[in-house]
Design a protein around this motif. Structure first.
Motif, mmCIF file in Angstrom:
data_model
loop_
_atom_site.group_PDB
_atom_site.id
_atom_site.type_symbol
_atom_site.label_atom_id
_atom_site.label_comp_id
_atom_site.label_asym_id
_atom_site.label_seq_id
_atom_site.Cartn_x
_atom_site.Cartn_y
_atom_site.Cartn_z
ATOM 1 N N LYS A 1 82.269 57.970 1.712
ATOM 2 C CA LYS A 1 82.808 59.197 0.815
ATOM 3 C C LYS A 1 82.249 60.406 1.046
ATOM 4 N N LYS A 2 82.975 61.360 0.843
ATOM 5 C CA LYS A 2 82.431 62.743 1.121
ATOM 6 C C LYS A 2 81.751 63.023 -0.411
ATOM 7 N N HIS B 1 75.559 62.761 2.394
ATOM 8 C CA HIS B 1 76.682 62.450 3.186
ATOM 9 C C HIS B 1 76.333 62.225 4.749
#
Length: 138
Positions: free
Chosen positions: A116-117, A124
């Motif tokens: 997931k960003k 990240h």
């Protein structure tokens, strides 16, 4: 006939030496960029030792998480805007993990969509690195 075989063997050996020297040069560049990021981010000595030994760091510091963001940008794997250069990531992963291009591309796609960003670029890229490392060393 013997001359033809000799020439073919010579060509294959030359190409092999070129490939080996290129990957050695790539790995040397990698080690240089690695040291630059370690110094820039003032990574603690115990984590720096684990980084250079290519070992996982348990309970990583914030600086360690930013190390991957720094390294990916220095190697041109990620642009400053966070966009991945998939071609370079594949080349980098080949040299680092000795995996097939197909496997690397498959795992990269899985990791890019599965991770997931998050707003924090360091977190990240760290998450992406963890995913790729686990997928290619399994």
């Amino acid at each position: 006939m013997k001359v033809n075989i000799f020439v073919q063997v010579l060509i294959v050996c030359s190409l092999y030496e070129l490939a080996v020297s290129q990957s050695a040069a790539d790995l040397a560049a990698y080690a240089n960029k690695q040291q630059e990021c370690i110094k820039e981010l003032k990574i603690p000595a115990n984590e720096a030792t684990q980084i250079t030994a290519n070992k996982d760091v348990s309970n990583p510091s914030a600086a360690y998480k930013c190390y991957h963001d720094c390294l990916y940008k220095k190697l041109g794997l990620m642009a400053a805007d966070g966009k991945a250069n998939e071609e370079r990531i594949v080349k980098y992963a080949q040299a680092r993990f000795s995996a097939s291009v197909d496997k690397i591309k498959t795992k990269l796609t899985e990791c890019m969509t599965g991770v997931k960003k998050v707003p924090n670029a360091c977190q990240h890229i760290y998450n992406l690195e963890l995913c790729m490392s686990k997928a290619l060393t399994a």
